[in-house]
Write a protein that holds these residues in place. Structure first.
Motif, PDB file in Angstrom:
ATOM      1  N   LEU A 154       0.811  -1.214   0.000  1.00  0.00           N
ATOM      2  CA  LEU A 154       0.000   0.000   0.000  1.00  0.00           C
ATOM      3  C   LEU A 154       0.848   1.270   0.000  1.00  0.00           C
ATOM      4  O   LEU A 154       0.469   2.288  -0.555  1.00  0.00           O
ATOM      5  CB  LEU A 154      -0.907   0.020   1.236  1.00  0.00           C
ATOM      6  CG  LEU A 154      -1.955  -1.097   1.354  1.00  0.00           C
ATOM      7  CD1 LEU A 154      -2.705  -0.990   2.673  1.00  0.00           C
ATOM      8  CD2 LEU A 154      -2.934  -1.043   0.194  1.00  0.00           C
ATOM      9  N   ILE A 315      -6.900   3.739   6.790  1.00  0.00           N
ATOM     10  CA  ILE A 315      -6.212   4.899   6.198  1.00  0.00           C
ATOM     11  C   ILE A 315      -5.038   4.445   5.329  1.00  0.00           C
ATOM     12  O   ILE A 315      -4.176   5.252   4.982  1.00  0.00           O
ATOM     13  CB  ILE A 315      -5.760   5.908   7.285  1.00  0.00           C
ATOM     14  CG1 ILE A 315      -4.878   5.232   8.348  1.00  0.00           C
ATOM     15  CG2 ILE A 315      -6.962   6.587   7.927  1.00  0.00           C
ATOM     16  CD1 ILE A 315      -4.210   6.210   9.313  1.00  0.00           C
ATOM     17  N   ARG A 316      -5.001   3.151   4.994  1.00  0.00           N
ATOM     18  CA  ARG A 316      -4.012   2.593   4.056  1.00  0.00           C
ATOM     19  C   ARG A 316      -2.567   2.901   4.471  1.00  0.00           C
ATOM     20  O   ARG A 316      -1.748   3.311   3.644  1.00  0.00           O
ATOM     21  CB  ARG A 316      -4.251   3.129   2.638  1.00  0.00           C
ATOM     22  CG  ARG A 316      -5.678   2.967   2.125  1.00  0.00           C
ATOM     23  CD  ARG A 316      -5.940   1.613   1.543  1.00  0.00           C
ATOM     24  NE  ARG A 316      -7.232   1.547   0.893  1.00  0.00           N
ATOM     25  CZ  ARG A 316      -8.333   0.992   1.438  1.00  0.00           C
ATOM     26  NH1 ARG A 316      -8.301   0.442   2.627  1.00  0.00           N
ATOM     27  NH2 ARG A 316      -9.463   0.955   0.777  1.00  0.00           N
ATOM     28  N   CYS A 317      -2.287   2.695   5.760  1.00  0.00           N
ATOM     29  CA  CYS A 317      -0.926   2.961   6.226  1.00  0.00           C
ATOM     30  C   CYS A 317       0.011   1.789   5.967  1.00  0.00           C
ATOM     31  O   CYS A 317       1.224   1.947   5.949  1.00  0.00           O
ATOM     32  CB  CYS A 317      -0.938   3.294   7.716  1.00  0.00           C
ATOM     33  SG  CYS A 317      -1.317   1.865   8.749  1.00  0.00           S
ATOM     34  N   ALA A 319       0.568  -0.766   7.972  1.00  0.00           N
ATOM     35  CA  ALA A 319       1.166  -1.370   9.175  1.00  0.00           C
ATOM     36  C   ALA A 319       0.738  -2.826   9.347  1.00  0.00           C
ATOM     37  O   ALA A 319       1.515  -3.673   9.801  1.00  0.00           O
ATOM     38  CB  ALA A 319       0.787  -0.552  10.412  1.00  0.00           C
ATOM     39  N   CYS A 320      -0.516  -3.136   8.977  1.00  0.00           N
ATOM     40  CA  CYS A 320      -0.981  -4.526   9.153  1.00  0.00           C
ATOM     41  C   CYS A 320      -0.289  -5.462   8.166  1.00  0.00           C
ATOM     42  O   CYS A 320      -0.104  -6.646   8.462  1.00  0.00           O
ATOM     43  CB  CYS A 320      -2.504  -4.609   9.029  1.00  0.00           C
ATOM     44  SG  CYS A 320      -3.169  -4.060   7.460  1.00  0.00           S
ATOM     45  N   ILE A 343      -5.773  -6.369   5.614  1.00  0.00           N
ATOM     46  CA  ILE A 343      -6.930  -5.526   5.265  1.00  0.00           C
ATOM     47  C   ILE A 343      -7.375  -5.826   3.834  1.00  0.00           C
ATOM     48  O   ILE A 343      -8.576  -5.810   3.530  1.00  0.00           O
ATOM     49  CB  ILE A 343      -6.636  -4.007   5.479  1.00  0.00           C
ATOM     50  CG1 ILE A 343      -7.901  -3.170   5.341  1.00  0.00           C
ATOM     51  CG2 ILE A 343      -5.559  -3.488   4.546  1.00  0.00           C
ATOM     52  CD1 ILE A 343      -8.962  -3.413   6.391  1.00  0.00           C
ATOM     53  N   CYS A 374      -2.670  -1.778  14.000  1.00  0.00           N
ATOM     54  CA  CYS A 374      -3.514  -0.822  13.260  1.00  0.00           C
ATOM     55  C   CYS A 374      -3.729   0.463  14.068  1.00  0.00           C
ATOM     56  O   CYS A 374      -4.209   0.430  15.190  1.00  0.00           O
ATOM     57  CB  CYS A 374      -4.865  -1.457  12.940  1.00  0.00           C
ATOM     58  SG  CYS A 374      -5.965  -0.298  12.114  1.00  0.00           S
ATOM     59  N   PRO A 375      -3.394   1.615  13.485  1.00  0.00           N
ATOM     60  CA  PRO A 375      -3.564   2.872  14.226  1.00  0.00           C
ATOM     61  C   PRO A 375      -5.029   3.212  14.496  1.00  0.00           C
ATOM     62  O   PRO A 375      -5.318   4.048  15.345  1.00  0.00           O
ATOM     63  CB  PRO A 375      -2.923   3.917  13.303  1.00  0.00           C
ATOM     64  CG  PRO A 375      -2.966   3.307  11.949  1.00  0.00           C
ATOM     65  CD  PRO A 375      -2.838   1.836  12.143  1.00  0.00           C
ATOM     66  N   ILE A 376      -5.951   2.567  13.780  1.00  0.00           N
ATOM     67  CA  ILE A 376      -7.382   2.866  13.975  1.00  0.00           C
ATOM     68  C   ILE A 376      -8.043   1.721  14.761  1.00  0.00           C
ATOM     69  O   ILE A 376      -9.269   1.677  14.874  1.00  0.00           O
ATOM     70  CB  ILE A 376      -8.099   3.063  12.604  1.00  0.00           C
ATOM     71  CG1 ILE A 376      -7.214   3.843  11.622  1.00  0.00           C
ATOM     72  CG2 ILE A 376      -9.435   3.774  12.751  1.00  0.00           C
ATOM     73  CD1 ILE A 376      -6.968   5.301  11.973  1.00  0.00           C
ATOM     74  N   ILE A 378      -8.633  -1.288  13.991  1.00  0.00           N
ATOM     75  CA  ILE A 378      -9.626  -2.032  13.196  1.00  0.00           C
ATOM     76  C   ILE A 378      -9.532  -3.511  13.563  1.00  0.00           C
ATOM     77  O   ILE A 378      -8.441  -4.090  13.589  1.00  0.00           O
ATOM     78  CB  ILE A 378      -9.384  -1.809  11.687  1.00  0.00           C
ATOM     79  CG1 ILE A 378      -9.580  -0.326  11.351  1.00  0.00           C
ATOM     80  CG2 ILE A 378     -10.313  -2.675  10.843  1.00  0.00           C
ATOM     81  CD1 ILE A 378      -9.262   0.048   9.917  1.00  0.00           C
ATOM     82  N   ILE A 380      -9.475  -6.523  12.467  1.00  0.00           N
ATOM     83  CA  ILE A 380      -9.302  -7.319  11.240  1.00  0.00           C
ATOM     84  C   ILE A 380      -9.611  -8.802  11.486  1.00  0.00           C
ATOM     85  O   ILE A 380     -10.351  -9.417  10.709  1.00  0.00           O
ATOM     86  CB  ILE A 380      -7.882  -7.108  10.659  1.00  0.00           C
ATOM     87  CG1 ILE A 380      -7.712  -5.645  10.254  1.00  0.00           C
ATOM     88  CG2 ILE A 380      -7.623  -8.022   9.466  1.00  0.00           C
ATOM     89  CD1 ILE A 380      -6.302  -5.256   9.889  1.00  0.00           C
TER      90      ILE A 380
HETATM   91  S1  SF4 Z   1      -3.039  -1.075   9.774  1.00  0.00           S
HETATM   92 FE1  SF4 Z   1      -5.205  -0.437   9.834  1.00  0.00          FE
HETATM   93  S2  SF4 Z   1      -5.233   1.564   8.830  1.00  0.00           S
HETATM   94 FE2  SF4 Z   1      -3.259   0.625   8.306  1.00  0.00          FE
HETATM   95  S3  SF4 Z   1      -3.619  -0.437   6.329  1.00  0.00           S
HETATM   96 FE3  SF4 Z   1      -4.007  -1.942   7.928  1.00  0.00          FE
HETATM   97  S4  SF4 Z   1      -6.194  -1.802   8.397  1.00  0.00           S
HETATM   98 FE4  SF4 Z   1      -5.631   0.032   7.219  1.00  0.00          FE
END
Ligand code: SF4
Length: 484
Positions: A154, A315-317, A319-320, A343, A374-376, A378, A380
């Motif tokens: 990403l 937010i397409r970072c 990290a996951c 994700i 995940c910074p949010i 989420i 998953i």
């Molecule tokens: S870590 Fe969270 S915010 Fe970042 S790409 Fe994965 S699901 Fe999206």
């Protein structure tokens, strides 16, 4: 739409595991990106990080619950600033809007900054079919465009390539001497792209965020290419998913703290560009026209499903992806579409066809590392389980073989756990049987299925000499001896 190869996940991941150059390229995912993310969090304290994460999640939850309201506010404010908003239900509609603008404005050259949604739409092919020369200007995207490939991450689209592969590619496609020096390769790309920036009629960008209260498109980059794409050409088209809207600039501040740290471990990216409408009469530069294309393409379906809605907070970072043991082994291309990793295993089946992507929700050990990173916040793993549940419903024809073997495994496990005698006997037999396969303290190859499948690409740990029950009994006996 971009070509969908999700059906090939198992075969593609097996090939990926055997590719030594990909193995080498993927080494930097865990140590590089994820290591940098951890250091960036340590620097600001766990408590502060948690506070930001909770705040970001709250903003996303609120915005997605009231998406129609904020999209309407965004529409009003982009229009007020002199821009044009277009809503596209799917890839065909989005591509048709761009095509119409290209034809109406006699576009010859387009420069693009990174946009995953444009990958989703297969936009470069559409522009090329209209006779437009398209140039990706993010260095990673430029590399994969030269290679005729798609992004594998990403944030770092050319992550799957070693510097040696990039040097060979530049030698082949650009006719320059082979040189693995990264600075020299970047300089070559910069020199070629500078000319394109100056001559492009159209600049295309994605958006990291859309700010409803000001009607602004926000992009964050490290190379400055996004700013050139959005300000030098006479027309700017921003293309993005409808979930990118956030209410206010104050909310943006929270995401600007989280996104770079989660993606690359940076405190802030080098460039944060906030674009509001086209050039005003008093501005020295900027585009004459600004068009914002807001794409649905399956997102409404996720919005309507309370079990999957949370995936729209992303937010397409990346990290996951960086922390995922599956992504670290197979890389991004094996997933077969635009969005890889944990994700991607949720988004892809929902934006394409679940039955054709049925292996993706199973491409996870459910270790939970993605949710932690995940910074949010989420969830998953929960959504992956929801998709698995949907796939194994009686009316689903997916995975009948794996359903059968999982049934057998679950029943055998239940039987063993209910009968300690059988468990003890089974353990004794397996401890003896493992001996011919032990090598260096691990079992690296067993010729009998299903263990042969497991050991094809991984080692099995050796069964310990003593079981937990034996250790427990021995320590009880020791205690009694010591006390008696
Ligand atoms: S870590 Fe969270 S915010 Fe970042 S790409 Fe994965 S699901 Fe999206």
């Amino acid at each position: 739409m971009a070509e969908i190869k999700t059906k090939n996940f198992l075969a593609s991941s097996q090939m990926a595991i055997k590719d030594p150059q990909l193995r080498q390229a993927l080494e930097k995912v865990g140590t590089g990106f994820d290591g940098a993310r951890r250091e960036a969090i340590e620097e600001i304290s766990e408590a502060k990080w948690e506070e930001w994460r909770l705040k970001a999640r709250e903003i996303k939850e609120h915005t997605i619950e009231n998406l129609d309201y904020y999209l309407d506010m965004l529409y009003t404010n982009v229009t007020k600033a002199g821009g044009h908003v277009h809503f596209a239900r799917d890839d065909n509609e989005a591509n048709a809007i761009v095509s119409k603008l290209v034809e109406a404005n006699n576009i010859q050259i387009a420069t693009k900054s990174k946009s995953m949604v444009s990958e989703e739409l297969g936009l470069n092919g559409v522009l090329e079919s209209l006779g437009v020369d398209v140039y990706e200007t993010d260095l990673g995207e430029y590399i994969i465009q030269l290679a005729g490939e798609t992004p594998s991450h990403l944030v770092a689209p050319a992550l799957h390539k070693t510097k040696g592969q990039v040097a060979s590619l530049f030698q082949d496609k650009l006719g320059i001497p082979y040189n693995e020096d990264i600075e020299a390769m970047a300089k070559t790309a910069r020199e070629i792209l500078r000319d394109k920036f100056l001559n492009a009629d159209l600049g295309i960008s994605g958006a990291n965020f859309l700010v409803a209260e000001t009607g602004s498109l926000v992009i964050i980059t490290n190379e400055g290419n996004g700013r050139l794409c959005t300000s030098a050409p006479r027309i700017h088209i921003g293309i993005t998913g409808m979930e990118k809207v956030i209410p206010s600039l104050e909310d943006l501040a929270t995401f600007l703290r989280l996104l770079p740290r989660s993606a690359t471990g940076q405190r802030l990216t080098s460039y944060v560009s906030i674009v509001t409408g086209p050039r005003r009469v008093t501005d020295e530069d900027g585009p004459e026209q600004f068009h914002l294309i807001i794409v649905d393409n399956g997102r409404s379906k996720m919005l309507a499903d309370p079990k999957l809605r949370e995936a729209l907070y992303c937010i397409r970072c990346g990290a996951c992806l960086n922390i995922c043991p599956v992504y670290q082994k197979v890389g991004g291309h094996a997933y077969g579409w635009v969005y890889p990793g944990p994700i991607g295993s949720i988004v892809t089946p929902n934006l394409t066809v679940l039955q054709n992507a049925k292996d993706l929700p199973f491409a996870s050990s459910l270790c939970g590392a993605c949710r932690e990173a995940c910074p949010i916040k989420i969830n998953i793993p929960r959504m992956l389980l929801n998709l698995r549940e949907e796939l194994v419903q009686p009316n689903s024809n997916a995975n009948s073989t794996s359903k059968f073997s999982e049934d057998i495994a679950a029943k055998s496990y239940t039987k063993l756990m209910k009968h300690p005698g059988i468990l003890k006997l089974g353990t004794m037999i397996l401890t003896g049987l493992q001996k011919p396969f032990l090598k260096g303290g691990v079992i690296s190859s067993v010729p009998i299925p299903p263990l042969s499948i497991w050991t094809r690409s991984r080692d099995l740990p050796k069964l310990p000499d003593k079981t937990f029950h034996q250790i427990w009994k021995d320590s009880l006996k020791d205690n009694q001896d010591n006390n008696g």
